[in-house]
Design a protein around this motif. Structure first.
Motif, short mmCIF file in Angstrom:
data_model
loop_
_atom_site.label_atom_id
_atom_site.label_comp_id
_atom_site.label_asym_id
_atom_site.label_seq_id
_atom_site.Cartn_x
_atom_site.Cartn_y
_atom_site.Cartn_z
N ASP A 157 2.83 4.00 -8.44
CA ASP A 157 3.63 3.57 -9.60
C ASP A 157 2.94 2.51 -10.45
O ASP A 157 3.58 1.87 -11.28
CB ASP A 157 5.01 3.09 -9.15
N GLY A 158 1.64 2.31 -10.26
CA GLY A 158 0.95 1.35 -11.12
C GLY A 158 -0.23 0.68 -10.45
O GLY A 158 -0.81 1.18 -9.50
N ASN A 159 -0.56 -0.49 -10.96
CA ASN A 159 -1.73 -1.24 -10.53
C ASN A 159 -1.30 -2.41 -9.64
O ASN A 159 -0.42 -3.19 -10.02
CB ASN A 159 -2.46 -1.75 -11.78
N GLY A 160 -1.94 -2.55 -8.49
CA GLY A 160 -1.63 -3.63 -7.57
C GLY A 160 -1.88 -5.01 -8.14
O GLY A 160 -1.33 -6.00 -7.67
N LEU A 161 -2.71 -5.10 -9.19
CA LEU A 161 -2.98 -6.40 -9.81
C LEU A 161 -1.71 -6.99 -10.42
O LEU A 161 -1.59 -8.21 -10.56
CB LEU A 161 -4.09 -6.30 -10.85
N ASP A 167 0.86 -1.18 0.00
CA ASP A 167 0.00 0.00 0.00
C ASP A 167 0.89 1.22 0.00
O ASP A 167 1.94 1.23 0.66
CB ASP A 167 -0.90 0.01 1.24
N ASP A 168 0.51 2.27 -0.74
CA ASP A 168 1.32 3.49 -0.78
C ASP A 168 0.93 4.50 0.30
O ASP A 168 1.56 5.54 0.41
CB ASP A 168 1.29 4.13 -2.17
N ASP A 169 -0.06 4.18 1.11
CA ASP A 169 -0.45 5.03 2.24
C ASP A 169 0.37 4.55 3.45
O ASP A 169 -0.01 3.60 4.13
CB ASP A 169 -1.95 4.89 2.48
N GLU A 170 1.50 5.21 3.70
CA GLU A 170 2.45 4.73 4.70
C GLU A 170 1.86 4.61 6.12
O GLU A 170 2.08 3.59 6.78
CB GLU A 170 3.70 5.60 4.71
N PRO A 171 1.12 5.61 6.62
CA PRO A 171 0.56 5.44 7.97
C PRO A 171 -0.39 4.23 8.06
O PRO A 171 -0.34 3.47 9.02
CB PRO A 171 -0.20 6.75 8.22
N PHE A 172 -1.23 4.05 7.05
CA PHE A 172 -2.14 2.90 7.02
C PHE A 172 -1.34 1.60 6.97
O PHE A 172 -1.65 0.64 7.68
CB PHE A 172 -3.08 2.99 5.81
N LEU A 173 -0.30 1.57 6.15
CA LEU A 173 0.54 0.38 6.00
C LEU A 173 1.19 -0.01 7.33
O LEU A 173 1.17 -1.18 7.71
CB LEU A 173 1.60 0.63 4.93
N LYS A 174 1.71 0.97 8.04
CA LYS A 174 2.36 0.69 9.34
C LYS A 174 1.35 0.19 10.37
O LYS A 174 1.62 -0.76 11.10
CB LYS A 174 3.07 1.95 9.86
N ARG A 175 0.16 0.83 10.42
CA ARG A 175 -0.87 0.40 11.37
C ARG A 175 -1.32 -1.02 11.07
O ARG A 175 -1.47 -1.84 11.97
CB ARG A 175 -2.08 1.34 11.32
N TYR A 203 0.41 -15.30 2.34
CA TYR A 203 -0.73 -14.38 2.37
C TYR A 203 -0.29 -13.02 1.82
O TYR A 203 0.89 -12.65 1.95
CB TYR A 203 -1.24 -14.18 3.80
N ALA A 204 -1.24 -12.29 1.25
CA ALA A 204 -0.93 -10.94 0.76
C ALA A 204 -2.17 -10.07 0.82
O ALA A 204 -3.29 -10.53 0.60
CB ALA A 204 -0.39 -11.00 -0.66
N VAL A 205 -1.93 -8.80 1.11
CA VAL A 205 -2.97 -7.77 1.06
C VAL A 205 -2.41 -6.67 0.17
O VAL A 205 -1.38 -6.08 0.50
CB VAL A 205 -3.31 -7.21 2.47
N VAL A 206 -3.06 -6.44 -0.97
CA VAL A 206 -2.51 -5.54 -1.98
C VAL A 206 -3.53 -4.45 -2.31
O VAL A 206 -4.68 -4.75 -2.63
CB VAL A 206 -2.15 -6.33 -3.26
N ASP A 207 -3.08 -3.20 -2.25
CA ASP A 207 -3.93 -2.08 -2.65
C ASP A 207 -4.02 -2.08 -4.17
O ASP A 207 -3.03 -2.37 -4.86
CB ASP A 207 -3.32 -0.76 -2.15
#
Length: 184
Positions: free
Chosen positions: A68-72, A19-27, A59-63
């Motif tokens: 820089d592109g598409n998480g798909l 995820d490119d939202d750093e605060p969300f990613l850390k939480r 396991y993975a959780v991908v935005d």
């Protein structure tokens, strides 16, 4: 609840969070570690692909939309390297077409933001074809509408006229909506 989750994770508890939202990613990383996962984080498609290629997680959780592109693209690489991986795609831009594309590429589930760690864990650990339970506190329809309008407004660089045109609504109606507080 955490003990039950630990039993369902299995021997390989590796989890990739992209995820490119750093605060969300850390939480989210902290919350998932508390649930027994061994987290690896990436803030871009390139980082996510690199981790997927070197040490494909279980396991993975991908935005879906990253700077820089598409998480798909990360989902595709991960699915090639590890066909048994359980992958959840997260997005703030929920649409049926993108949900179908995510599942066709190999995502296990698709969740709209804001999704909390409990929703994500339930989706990651759902047995086979079982659907995870619905969220306990889903957003109201008014809140979903408001979030969508705010997102389009930001994507239009806070240009009211352009946002109104893209949302196919009158400019004054949009101004009134933007002037109000967000619904609960």
């Amino acid at each position: 609840m955490v003990e039950r989750e630990l039993q369902n994770i299995g021997a390989d508890a590796s989890l990739l969070l992209v995820d490119d939202d750093e605060p969300f990613l850390k939480r989210l990383a902290r919350a998932m570690e508390k649930r027994g996962f061994e987290t690896h984080t990436a803030g871009s498609v390139a980082e996510g692909k690199a981790i997927a290629l070197t040490r494909a997680p279980a396991y993975a959780v991908v935005d879906l939309r990253l700077e820089d592109g598409n998480g798909l693209d990360v989902v595709e690489v991960l699915r090639e390297k590890r066909p048994d991986a359980r992958i959840v795609v997260l997005t703030g831009y929920g649409a049926i077409a993108t949900a179908v594309a995510a599942v066709k590429i190999g995502a296990t589930d698709y969740l709209s933001k804001p999704a909390d760690a409990n929703d994500i864990t339930a989706a990651l650990l759902a047995d086979g074809d079982d659907m995870p339970p619905p969220p306990e506190n889903p957003m109201s329809a008014d809140r979903v509408r408001w979030e969508h309008i705010q997102r389009v407004y930001e994507l239009c660089d806070r240009n009211v006229s352009e946002t109104a045109r893209r949302l196919n609504m009158h400019r004054r109606t949009l101004q009134r909506i933007l002037a109000k507080r967000s619904p609960k």
